[in-house]
Write an enzyme that holds these catalytic residues in place. Structure first.
Site: not given
Length: 319
Positions: A48, A141
């Protein structure tokens, strides 16, 4: 470590530098990765905070190649390879395995909301089967605040039971300590649970977790690694409190631009401030406030050595 040894410790979702044309700056990335490894921090590019979902498949493959050619041990790499398109995930994951990466970090396919666990299981199972490698080590994730699609406890258990040699762990970025604790307490055999912020690192380690994969490991990695190594010592709670203060300073601002503003300050290289749209750099007021907060905390700018001389094959990719 061997190619199939599971990760533990502190990893950074490595921030991605961009040149004036917004192409990834491979030379800067290589220097940053070398510095992180020197602090004992593992590398999770294309996460991210790497702006991973702003990078194309081709760009990610190219950057992995440049890191490997620049001498980065691929066994220290856990690149993000999850994508909405199954074929993109397969291509990236196959390349990471072929490069000898120690693992991959896999988002669920996140565009379609309210999909059930059967659909998510089918997606991850299809990815594993298509890659078809005994060397694959997958770390799920879980980041529902951003993706809005996550891995339920039941789905994690189903994946681990079905693919125990492949599904090696999870990064829990839910921000919910009770969820992280529940994952640890499930007691899957050698399943590695990483918290998504060093704020939860001490609790994670005391509960039996593996470490953290944290944005601020980009800029405060040595201190986070110190807690990881000293978590059983009498100093642990004080070390955690110090980490929390630094983390809070960054969280007062948009995280990715704040990290890049700090790296720009540490390196003296304003090019690091650049982000890809739709993100925007920190404005002068936010940047000054961040640096003032860090100075007030007595945060020491970490040493940032000059990048080593790069081979010709690396220089041609520097922006």
């Amino acid at each position: 470590m061997t190619a199939v040894e599971r990760f533990a410790g502190v990893l950074a979702p490595v921030v991605t530098p961009f040149g004036p044309d917004l192409a990834p700056a491979a030379g800067r990335l290589l220097g940053h990765c070398r510095r992180l490894l020197g602090e004992g921090v593992g590398l999770a590019p294309f996460g991210t905070n790497s702006e991973g979902n702003s990078l194309s498949v081709e760009e990610k493959i190219e950057l992995l190649d440049r890191l490997a050619e620049g001498g980065i041990d691929p066994r220290r790499l856990m690149p993000g390879t999850g994508a909405c398109a199954l074929t993109d995930s397969v291509r990236l994951t196959r390349h990471a395995v072929a490069r000898g990466c120690g693992g991959v970090l896999v988002l669920p396919p996140f565009y379609y909301k309210n999909v059930d666990d059967d659909g998510l299981f089918a997606s991850i199972a299809e990815l594993i089967e298509r890659v078809g490698s005994d060397a694959l080590r997958m770390y799920l994730y879980h980041i529902p605040p951003v993706a809005q699609v996550g891995f339920s406890l039941e789905l994690v258990e189903r994946l681990v039971r079905t693919y125990p040699a492949v599904v090696a762990g999870i990064k829990d970025s839910s921000g919910d300590w009770s969820h992280t604790q529940a994952l640890i307490e499930r007691g899957f055999d050698d399943f590695r649970v990483f918290c998504g912020s060093e704020t939860f690192l001490l609790r994670t380690l005391r509960a039996g977790g593996a470490g953290c994969i944290s944005a601020t490991a980009n800029v405060n990695g040595a201190a986070i690694v110190e807690l990881y190594r000293e978590w059983r010592s009498p100093r642990a709670d004080a070390l955690q409190s110090a980490l929390d203060e630094v983390r809070a300073a960054y969280q007062r601002h948009p995280m990715i631009p704040a990290l890049k503003a700090a790296v720009a300050a540490f390196t003296g290289d304003p090019e690091w401030r650049r982000v890809r749209p739709p993100l925007t750099p920190l404005d002068d007021a936010h940047r000054s406030a961040l640096l003032d907060d860090l100075q007030r905390l007595g945060f020491k700018i970490p040493p940032w050595p000059q990048e080593p001389a790069m081979r010709a094959t690396e220089r041609r990719h520097v922006q």
